[in-house]
Enzyme design. Structure first.
Site, PDB file in Angstrom:
ATOM      1  N   HIS A  75     -14.014 -40.037  50.121  1.00 48.75           N
ATOM      2  CA  HIS A  75     -13.821 -41.438  50.504  1.00 48.75           C
ATOM      3  C   HIS A  75     -12.530 -42.018  49.926  1.00 48.75           C
ATOM      4  O   HIS A  75     -11.935 -42.909  50.533  1.00 48.75           O
ATOM      5  CB  HIS A  75     -15.017 -42.283  50.048  1.00 48.75           C
ATOM      6  CG  HIS A  75     -16.241 -42.078  50.864  1.00 48.75           C
ATOM      7  ND1 HIS A  75     -16.507 -42.800  51.997  1.00 48.75           N
ATOM      8  CD2 HIS A  75     -17.272 -41.215  50.727  1.00 48.75           C
ATOM      9  CE1 HIS A  75     -17.659 -42.404  52.525  1.00 48.75           C
ATOM     10  NE2 HIS A  75     -18.142 -41.447  51.768  1.00 48.75           N
ATOM     11  N   HIS A 191     -20.339 -35.803  45.592  1.00 46.67           N
ATOM     12  CA  HIS A 191     -20.409 -35.949  47.052  1.00 46.67           C
ATOM     13  C   HIS A 191     -21.823 -36.180  47.560  1.00 46.67           C
ATOM     14  O   HIS A 191     -22.044 -37.082  48.372  1.00 46.67           O
ATOM     15  CB  HIS A 191     -19.806 -34.731  47.752  1.00 46.67           C
ATOM     16  CG  HIS A 191     -19.768 -34.872  49.253  1.00 46.67           C
ATOM     17  ND1 HIS A 191     -19.009 -35.836  49.877  1.00 46.67           N
ATOM     18  CD2 HIS A 191     -20.403 -34.188  50.232  1.00 46.67           C
ATOM     19  CE1 HIS A 191     -19.182 -35.735  51.184  1.00 46.67           C
ATOM     20  NE2 HIS A 191     -20.023 -34.758  51.416  1.00 46.67           N
TER      21      HIS A 191
END
Length: 553
Positions: A75, A191
């Protein structure tokens, strides 16, 4: 020290308010005059390849009491002009020690940060997020190396931080634990959002894996509803212990399933009674969320509880549905997600091929032939996976599939609103230029020419020259010449491809006039530059066509 496994920010381009709040928190809680007892023994210019090349608590201009070490996630990964990440901003200000960034995704060498405190030596490895397919391929080609200290190799505690898919999403869209070197003692896996912080022993590789998960709920699925934890990791020589601490400041999140067909005294198709049942269930979920939060905060009352997240998944076979957004208006102020508090799904028959349908006699479907469309799976589907699946089943004639997938990923994940438009326009310009040069006599020859141009573009779209870097180069090369930027993306091992029409024109007119190059760019000043230099461009177009063969060669 504080160790983060990536995705410090949920957005690739965090807002100014988010950055301000982050810096405010880091300055308030991590700076101070308390000395840091960690000795760093490795080459800091390799661990932190920036202008200052030093860990922040050894910077003479800073007073750091609690150092933070972090890799980047998918991200908040590097992108855009300068290929910078949000962590680069925090790193250059001395608030975070950003490590684990790789220059090449096809040849990775991890150099550990060597730390020592008393009799304990820690080798900290970091691998920032790389696209799972590329990293999977790099591991298979044995192009991932982890350097180890030469002296007293067995005395070091090896801790690795990684931010990749741990759960398979496809054949190569994840990183198996068996890919990692067995000399590692503990793997901190980022993650994955589900909190599985208790260390799990991998008997094949003989190391432990801890998955802290996300600190807040970022999607409404079962994995996010698990209790959130952080952990205190204590290391002594080559042994460790992990103490998990539940986060009590997280917004409460309740998720339930409701099968309308299984409710007693509920007639099929009676939506009035079904709606009342759904409302009563949601109100009960809100009450239970507040009660649970109050139980964890005995010094506070229900009025102090944050507004909870509530998700009710309704299996509505035999009933109709209603507008979830309009229905959620009655819960405004009671739940944090009134627009999607209800999610409808239903059973449907499994897909049966036409041949099987023709061969099979008419009969009732068995239980094995019925499956449920689970909303959790829909919440976890990525746009990139949908696009790749569609392109695998139907090939395109003009647009390169890999670049289109990258353009969609940039549009969705990086919020680059111009990525798809610029990719399509660039591809069409190249195809038009190819057809003008080839002058195909028939439609069949034209299709063959387009296919050859597409194949050539796929070949020149090397693993190192991603669409993101190509667009960043084009946008940043308005005043510098787009040809130079494109040449810089070429791999040394690959021959230069024939230049597209637009790029060749920019390259040949660069020596004639600097402003003419800008007319072929795709920056914001394209229209103004084209108006100012239209006459000059027309004069140079003929010359560029004559010299295009030399540029291509």
């Amino acid at each position: 020290m504080i160790l983060l496994g990536g995705d410090l920010f949920h957005d690739n381009k965090p807002s100014r308010k988010t950055l301000h709040s982050t810096m405010e928190l880091l300055r308030a809680y991590c700076l101070g005059d308390r000395p840091c007892a960690l000795d760093i023994l490795s080459d800091q210019s390799i661990n932190f390849p920036n202008r200052f090349a030093t860990v922040n608590y050894q910077d003479p201009n800073l007073n750091v009491a609690m150092p933070i070490f972090s890799i980047h996630g998918n991200h908040d990964d590097p992108s855009g002009d300068g290929n910078l990440a949000a962590l680069d901003l925090l790193s250059v200000t001395g608030l975070v020690n950003y490590f684990g960034r790789q220059r090449e995704a096809d040849a990775i060498t991890m150099t550990p940060i060597l730390l020592r405190k008393g009799a304990t030596k820690l080798a900290l490895y970091g691998l920032g997020n790389v696209r799972d397919e590329r990293l999977h391929r790099t591991f298979l080609h044995k192009k991932v190396k982890m350097l180890r200290p030469l002296e007293a190799t067995d005395e070091w505690f090896n801790l690795m931080t990684i931010h990749q898919n741990r759960v398979p999403h496809g054949k190569t869209n994840y990183i198996p634990e068996t890919f990692l070197d067995p000399f590692v003692h503990l793997v901190l896996w980022g993650h994955e959002h589900e909190c599985c912080i208790d260390p799990v022993f991998n008997s094949q590789q003989e190391f432990y894996v801890t998955q802290p998960g996300s600190s807040i709920a970022t999607s409404l699925n079962e994995g996010e509803a698990v209790e959130k934890h952080v952990a205190v990791l204590r290391i002594h020589q080559t042994s460790f212990e992990l103490e998990k601490i539940r986060l009590t400041s997280v917004r409460p999140f309740v998720i339930r399933d409701l099968v309308l067909g299984a409710v007693e005294n509920l007639r099929e198709g009676d939506m009035k009674a079904a709606t009342k049942l759904i409302v009563a269930t949601i109100e009960d979920m809100v009450s239970s969320a507040v009660d649970e939060w109050v139980a964890e905060h005995p010094n506070l009352g229900p009025a102090d509880a944050p507004v909870p997240l509530v998700r009710l998944k309704v299996e509505y076979t035999g009933f109709s549905t209603f507008n979830p957004q309009r229905f959620g208006q009655q819960f405004v102020g009671k739940v944090a997600n009134p627009k999607d508090v209800v999610l409808f799904y239903r059973k449907r028959r499994a897909h049966v091929p036409k041949e099987a349908k023709a061969a099979a006699a008419p009969r009732a479907a068995t239980a094995e032939e019925l499956r449920v469309t689970l909303p959790d799976k829909l919440d976890q589907v990525r746009m990139e996976d949908l696009v790749n699946d569609l392109l695998d089943r139907q090939k395109l004639e003009v647009l390169p599939e890999r670049e289109l997938g990258d353009a969609v990923r940039m549009f969705v994940e990086k919020h680059d609103n111009e990525a798809i438009k610029e990719f399509v326009n660039g591809s069409l310009d190249q195809v038009r230029g190819t057809l003008v040069d080839a002058k195909p006599p028939s439609e069949d020859v034209m299709r063959q020419t387009i296919a050859a141009a597409k194949q050539m573009r796929n070949e020149t779209y090397s693993a190192d020259a991603t669409l993101e870097r190509m667009l960043a180069t084009r946008r940043g090369a308005v005043g510098e010449g787009a040809a130079d930027g494109d040449d810089a993306l070429m791999s040394d091992a690959e021959p230069p491809a024939p230049a597209p029409r637009g790029r060749a024109k920019a390259a040949t007119t660069k020596s004639t006039t600097k402003s003419t190059t800008a007319t072929r760019g795709r920056g914001r000043g394209r229209a103004a530059a084209k108006t100012a230099t239209a006459a000059t461009t027309r004069k140079t177009m003929a010359a560029s066509r004559k010299r295009r063969v030399e540029v291509s060669d």
